[in-house]
Design a protein around this motif. Structure first.
Motif, PDB file in Angstrom:
ATOM      1  N   ILE A   7      -1.424 -27.243  25.460  1.00 54.75           N
ATOM      2  CA  ILE A   7      -0.528 -26.431  24.572  1.00 54.75           C
ATOM      3  C   ILE A   7      -0.482 -26.886  22.981  1.00 54.75           C
ATOM      4  CG2 ILE A   7       2.138 -26.262  23.919  1.00 54.75           C
ATOM      5  CD1 ILE A   7       2.713 -26.860  26.858  1.00 54.75           C
ATOM      6  N   GLY A   8      -0.629 -28.218  22.525  1.00 53.60           N
ATOM      7  CA  GLY A   8      -0.855 -28.514  21.491  1.00 53.60           C
ATOM      8  C   GLY A   8      -2.309 -27.854  21.063  1.00 53.60           C
ATOM      9  N   VAL A   9      -3.427 -27.874  21.691  1.00 53.46           N
ATOM     10  CA  VAL A   9      -4.730 -27.417  20.920  1.00 53.46           C
ATOM     11  C   VAL A   9      -4.605 -25.895  20.995  1.00 53.46           C
ATOM     12  CG1 VAL A   9      -5.988 -27.019  23.137  1.00 53.46           C
ATOM     13  CG2 VAL A   9      -7.149 -27.902  21.231  1.00 53.46           C
ATOM     14  N   LEU A  10      -3.922 -25.108  22.052  1.00 50.84           N
ATOM     15  CA  LEU A  10      -3.881 -23.797  21.833  1.00 50.84           C
ATOM     16  C   LEU A  10      -2.939 -23.357  20.565  1.00 50.84           C
ATOM     17  CD1 LEU A  10      -3.398 -22.607  25.381  1.00 50.84           C
ATOM     18  CD2 LEU A  10      -5.401 -22.194  23.847  1.00 50.84           C
ATOM     19  N   GLY A  11      -1.909 -24.127  20.225  1.00 55.36           N
ATOM     20  CA  GLY A  11      -1.189 -24.058  18.958  1.00 55.36           C
ATOM     21  C   GLY A  11      -1.935 -24.186  17.695  1.00 55.36           C
ATOM     22  N   TYR A  12      -2.955 -25.286  18.050  1.00 52.21           N
ATOM     23  CA  TYR A  12      -3.918 -25.450  16.641  1.00 52.21           C
ATOM     24  C   TYR A  12      -4.970 -24.238  16.630  1.00 52.21           C
ATOM     25  CZ  TYR A  12      -7.481 -27.860  13.955  1.00 52.21           C
ATOM     26  OH  TYR A  12      -8.283 -28.208  12.916  1.00 52.21           O
ATOM     27  N   VAL A  13      -5.483 -23.818  17.646  1.00 54.10           N
ATOM     28  CA  VAL A  13      -6.194 -22.550  17.581  1.00 54.10           C
ATOM     29  C   VAL A  13      -5.285 -21.455  16.791  1.00 54.10           C
ATOM     30  CG1 VAL A  13      -7.207 -20.703  18.860  1.00 54.10           C
ATOM     31  CG2 VAL A  13      -7.678 -23.151  19.646  1.00 54.10           C
ATOM     32  N   SER A 126     -10.984 -40.850  20.523  1.00 50.46           N
ATOM     33  CA  SER A 126     -12.131 -40.291  19.763  1.00 50.46           C
ATOM     34  C   SER A 126     -12.600 -38.947  20.289  1.00 50.46           C
ATOM     35  CB  SER A 126     -13.364 -41.359  19.522  1.00 50.46           C
ATOM     36  OG  SER A 126     -14.080 -40.757  18.744  1.00 50.46           O
ATOM     37  N   LEU A 127     -12.806 -38.877  21.678  1.00 43.77           N
ATOM     38  CA  LEU A 127     -13.343 -37.872  22.259  1.00 43.77           C
ATOM     39  C   LEU A 127     -12.371 -36.656  22.396  1.00 43.77           C
ATOM     40  CD1 LEU A 127     -15.197 -36.466  24.180  1.00 43.77           C
ATOM     41  CD2 LEU A 127     -14.078 -37.360  26.262  1.00 43.77           C
ATOM     42  N   MET A 128     -11.141 -36.790  22.381  1.00 42.44           N
ATOM     43  CA  MET A 128     -10.074 -35.878  22.243  1.00 42.44           C
ATOM     44  C   MET A 128      -9.900 -35.113  21.109  1.00 42.44           C
ATOM     45  SD  MET A 128      -9.461 -35.735  25.623  1.00 42.44           S
ATOM     46  CE  MET A 128      -8.232 -34.243  25.368  1.00 42.44           C
ATOM     47  N   MET A 129      -9.993 -36.026  20.056  1.00 47.12           N
ATOM     48  CA  MET A 129     -10.003 -35.492  18.772  1.00 47.12           C
ATOM     49  C   MET A 129     -11.112 -34.496  18.347  1.00 47.12           C
ATOM     50  SD  MET A 129      -8.486 -38.410  16.159  1.00 47.12           S
ATOM     51  CE  MET A 129      -9.199 -39.765  16.719  1.00 47.12           C
ATOM     52  N   GLN A 130     -12.394 -34.956  18.780  1.00 48.36           N
ATOM     53  CA  GLN A 130     -13.579 -34.279  18.598  1.00 48.36           C
ATOM     54  C   GLN A 130     -13.245 -33.048  19.583  1.00 48.36           C
ATOM     55  OE1 GLN A 130     -17.141 -35.884  19.589  1.00 48.36           O
ATOM     56  NE2 GLN A 130     -16.706 -37.747  18.300  1.00 48.36           N
ATOM     57  N   LEU A 131     -12.645 -32.966  20.618  1.00 48.42           N
ATOM     58  CA  LEU A 131     -12.508 -31.563  21.378  1.00 48.42           C
ATOM     59  C   LEU A 131     -11.559 -30.914  20.808  1.00 48.42           C
ATOM     60  CD1 LEU A 131     -12.641 -32.974  24.977  1.00 48.42           C
ATOM     61  CD2 LEU A 131     -14.231 -31.862  23.908  1.00 48.42           C
ATOM     62  N   THR A 132     -10.520 -31.445  20.354  1.00 46.61           N
ATOM     63  CA  THR A 132      -9.574 -30.721  19.443  1.00 46.61           C
ATOM     64  C   THR A 132     -10.014 -29.865  18.334  1.00 46.61           C
ATOM     65  OG1 THR A 132      -7.832 -32.228  20.131  1.00 46.61           O
ATOM     66  CG2 THR A 132      -7.261 -30.808  18.267  1.00 46.61           C
ATOM     67  N   GLY A 133     -11.065 -30.588  17.608  1.00 46.83           N
ATOM     68  CA  GLY A 133     -11.551 -30.079  16.490  1.00 46.83           C
ATOM     69  C   GLY A 133     -12.614 -28.776  16.872  1.00 46.83           C
ATOM     70  N   ILE A 134     -13.210 -28.896  18.048  1.00 41.15           N
ATOM     71  CA  ILE A 134     -14.194 -27.959  18.611  1.00 41.15           C
ATOM     72  C   ILE A 134     -13.470 -26.635  18.946  1.00 41.15           C
ATOM     73  CG2 ILE A 134     -15.779 -27.452  20.287  1.00 41.15           C
ATOM     74  CD1 ILE A 134     -16.879 -30.214  20.024  1.00 41.15           C
ATOM     75  N   PHE A 135     -12.279 -26.768  19.688  1.00 44.06           N
ATOM     76  CA  PHE A 135     -11.488 -25.834  20.325  1.00 44.06           C
ATOM     77  C   PHE A 135     -11.014 -25.233  19.302  1.00 44.06           C
ATOM     78  CE2 PHE A 135     -11.877 -27.635  24.561  1.00 44.06           C
ATOM     79  CZ  PHE A 135     -12.385 -26.937  25.124  1.00 44.06           C
ATOM     80  N   GLY A 136     -10.301 -25.812  18.106  1.00 46.82           N
ATOM     81  CA  GLY A 136      -9.478 -25.207  17.310  1.00 46.82           C
ATOM     82  C   GLY A 136     -10.447 -24.274  16.449  1.00 46.82           C
ATOM     83  N   GLN A 137     -11.640 -24.419  16.263  1.00 45.62           N
ATOM     84  CA  GLN A 137     -12.487 -23.530  15.447  1.00 45.62           C
ATOM     85  C   GLN A 137     -12.557 -21.981  15.999  1.00 45.62           C
ATOM     86  OE1 GLN A 137     -13.026 -24.548  12.335  1.00 45.62           O
ATOM     87  NE2 GLN A 137     -12.163 -26.464  12.948  1.00 45.62           N
ATOM     88  N   LEU A 138     -12.140 -21.923  17.235  1.00 44.92           N
ATOM     89  CA  LEU A 138     -12.298 -20.796  17.665  1.00 44.92           C
ATOM     90  C   LEU A 138     -11.171 -19.904  17.377  1.00 44.92           C
ATOM     91  CD1 LEU A 138     -12.339 -21.547  21.834  1.00 44.92           C
ATOM     92  CD2 LEU A 138     -14.359 -20.845  20.381  1.00 44.92           C
ATOM     93  N   GLY A 139     -10.219 -20.323  16.551  1.00 44.10           N
ATOM     94  CA  GLY A 139      -9.081 -19.565  15.928  1.00 44.10           C
ATOM     95  C   GLY A 139      -9.821 -18.489  14.864  1.00 44.10           C
ATOM     96  N   GLN A 140     -10.984 -19.099  14.248  1.00 44.55           N
ATOM     97  CA  GLN A 140     -11.542 -18.571  13.448  1.00 44.55           C
ATOM     98  C   GLN A 140     -12.382 -17.184  14.023  1.00 44.55           C
ATOM     99  OE1 GLN A 140     -14.374 -20.895  11.119  1.00 44.55           O
ATOM    100  NE2 GLN A 140     -13.070 -22.210  10.283  1.00 44.55           N
ATOM    101  N   VAL A 141     -12.826 -17.144  15.132  1.00 42.61           N
ATOM    102  CA  VAL A 141     -13.341 -16.138  15.668  1.00 42.61           C
ATOM    103  C   VAL A 141     -12.037 -14.930  15.966  1.00 42.61           C
ATOM    104  CG1 VAL A 141     -14.308 -15.481  17.948  1.00 42.61           C
ATOM    105  CG2 VAL A 141     -15.038 -17.676  16.940  1.00 42.61           C
ATOM    106  N   PHE A 170       4.616 -19.785  20.643  1.00 44.46           N
ATOM    107  CA  PHE A 170       4.338 -21.235  20.525  1.00 44.46           C
ATOM    108  C   PHE A 170       5.416 -22.108  20.233  1.00 44.46           C
ATOM    109  CE2 PHE A 170       0.160 -19.863  21.845  1.00 44.46           C
ATOM    110  CZ  PHE A 170      -0.511 -20.943  22.539  1.00 44.46           C
ATOM    111  N   SER A 171       6.303 -21.806  19.347  1.00 41.86           N
ATOM    112  CA  SER A 171       7.316 -22.456  18.849  1.00 41.86           C
ATOM    113  C   SER A 171       8.133 -22.933  20.026  1.00 41.86           C
ATOM    114  CB  SER A 171       8.330 -22.097  17.654  1.00 41.86           C
ATOM    115  OG  SER A 171       8.819 -21.163  18.209  1.00 41.86           O
ATOM    116  N   VAL A 172       8.261 -21.793  20.885  1.00 42.25           N
ATOM    117  CA  VAL A 172       9.345 -22.123  21.964  1.00 42.25           C
ATOM    118  C   VAL A 172       8.630 -22.847  23.255  1.00 42.25           C
ATOM    119  CG1 VAL A 172      10.190 -20.739  24.111  1.00 42.25           C
ATOM    120  CG2 VAL A 172      10.499 -19.855  21.768  1.00 42.25           C
ATOM    121  N   LEU A 173       7.240 -22.635  23.399  1.00 41.28           N
ATOM    122  CA  LEU A 173       6.443 -23.372  24.336  1.00 41.28           C
ATOM    123  C   LEU A 173       6.514 -25.010  23.997  1.00 41.28           C
ATOM    124  CD1 LEU A 173       3.489 -21.117  25.109  1.00 41.28           C
ATOM    125  CD2 LEU A 173       5.407 -21.618  26.578  1.00 41.28           C
ATOM    126  N   ILE A 174       6.371 -24.976  22.703  1.00 39.17           N
ATOM    127  CA  ILE A 174       6.200 -26.478  22.145  1.00 39.17           C
ATOM    128  C   ILE A 174       7.615 -27.210  22.280  1.00 39.17           C
ATOM    129  CG2 ILE A 174       6.034 -27.899  20.366  1.00 39.17           C
ATOM    130  CD1 ILE A 174       3.772 -26.221  19.165  1.00 39.17           C
TER     131      ILE A 174
END
Length: 419
Positions: A7-13, A126-141, A170-174
């Motif tokens: 939920i957090g990473v989709l919110g970041y996207v 560290s791995l989860m932060m990298q994955l978060t950053g990678i998935f988050g960039q999909l928001g630009q697409v 997402f505010s409700v989901l969170i």
């Protein structure tokens, strides 16, 4: 655990989509608000300024209340900002709305990092932060492709209203599903499952002596100038000026421009792990191996594009976007500098100081390009020309030269033992 992160990473996207929502519709925004280039730049400049300013308060609030309420409120603020953008009658109100959006956006990424620290074993952080950053960039697409398609198929109000609706969802989901920490833990703590060590998670920045002490450390200054110099050209391109340059300047269709700009996201996803691996393997050569070559590649490709007879070929524009994309992963090296040269109790402060560098350079680059367009008389989309854009993007050169000079200076100071 995975539900919290999901939920957090989709919110970041979604927050990245909201942050860059003007990138593909800048020309439409200029027409809608009758804004010249400098005014259009202020949308992004003030949004970034508020985002950067809010990092310290967000850290303090995360320490006090945890991730769930702060992220939920951040989503509500972004929704409010997009509703105002959708209905705004004047450019002044619209700029204020983007500032509101920046305030909400500032809460999301730190909130996700907080969830990672409290829900995942410390070894996976560290791995989860990298994955978060990678998935988050999909928001630009999403901002580059579906958003302009929706806008042109319906209306400005519908497109930005849809973004507001997503933020409310997402505010409700969170609020309903996310928890600050696992039920078996009494507070926001990070657990090292190898050693059993339990550490209280803190996000606060010491705003008194800590900032001065962090800045006095050459490693922090090297981190600041690294983060200042590496990502700003990519930020200026994808946040505001890229699509207008590719369409009005280079003659691409909106779809072609979006496809070319999407290379930035894909390249960042591919190059991020590679840069991280090289940084870990060669910690003493990060500046020479990663940072300075990344800056040099951006300067070289921009120089070729600016000097190439108009229009530049598509392959060259793609190469430019790949070079710009390297700046994002290279900028993360700055946080390695901050972490390596500051004691643990001052790490959040040093990280905050470092983060300011990228936002400062990004807003300056966006503003300089807008002013340069206005000075040349290319203040509106119907007046944009390839030549005007080329001179405008050349204003990035002083920022690169300043950054390189300071990186070399602080690197030399860091390697010179005190007398």
């Amino acid at each position: 655990m995975w539900l919290m992160w999901g939920i957090g990473v989709l919110g970041y996207v979604l927050s990245i989509t909201n942050r860059t929502s003007l990138s593909a519709v800048g020309v439409d925004a200029s027409h809608r608000f009758d804004a010249d280039a400098s005014t259009l730049a202020m949308f992004a400049v003030l949004q970034l300024a508020v985002y950067g300013f809010m990092q310290i308060p967000v850290g303090l609030w995360l320490d006090r209340w945890g991730a769930r309420p702060i992220m939920a409120v951040g989503m509500v603020l972004m929704a409010a900002g997009q509703v105002v953008i959708a209905l705004s009658p004047t450019v002044g109100v619209a700029i204020a709305a983007r500032m509101l959006l920046g305030a909400g956006d500032a809460a999301i990424f730190p909130g996700v990092l907080r969830l990672i620290a409290t829900w995942f074993p410390a070894q996976r952080g560290s791995l989860m932060m990298q994955l978060t950053g990678i998935f988050g960039q999909l928001g630009q697409v999403v901002a580059l492709v579906p958003l302009p398609l929706l806008l042109h198929a319906t209306s400005w109000e519908v497109a930005f209203g849809a973004l507001a609706g997503g933020a409310i969802l997402f505010s409700v989901l969170i609020a309903v599903l996310v928890r600050n920490h696992p039920p078996e833990l009494p507070a926001d703590v990070s657990v090292d499952t190898d050693t059993g060590t339990i550490t209280v998670v803190r996000s606060a920045v010491d705003t008194r002596q800590g900032i001065r002490a962090a800045w006095e450390q050459p490693g922090t200054r090297l981190a600041f100038w690294t983060h200042f110099t590496t990502p700003f050209a990519g930020s200026a391109f994808v946040m505001l000026w890229g699509i207008p340059f590719l369409t009005a300047g280079e003659g691409l269709s909106t779809g072609q421009a979006a496809a070319v700009t999407s290379v930035y996201v894909v390249a960042g996803i591919v190059l991020g792990p590679l840069v991280g691996m090289l940084s870990a393997r060669h910690p003493h050569y990060r500046s020479r191996l990663l940072v300075l070559p990344a800056i040099g590649a951006q300067m070289l490709l921009w120089a070729i594009v600016l000097l190439w007879p108009s229009p530049a070929p598509t392959w060259l524009l793609v190469a430019l976007l790949i070079a710009l994309a390297v700046g994002g992963p290279a900028s993360m090296v700055a946080f390695d500098f901050a972490r390596a040269h500051n004691p643990a109790h001052r790490l959040s402060t040093a990280t905050g100081v470092t983060n300011v560098g990228g936002f400062l350079a990004g807003l300056l680059a966006i503003l300089f390009i807008g002013i340069a367009l206005d000075v040349q008389g290319a203040s509106r989309p119907d007046l944009y020309t390839d030549e005007a854009f080329r001179w405008a993007f050349a204003t990035q050169l002083p920022l690169w030269l300043l950054g390189i000079a300071m990186i070399l200076r602080e690197r030399r100071r860091l390697r010179t033992p005190p007398r």
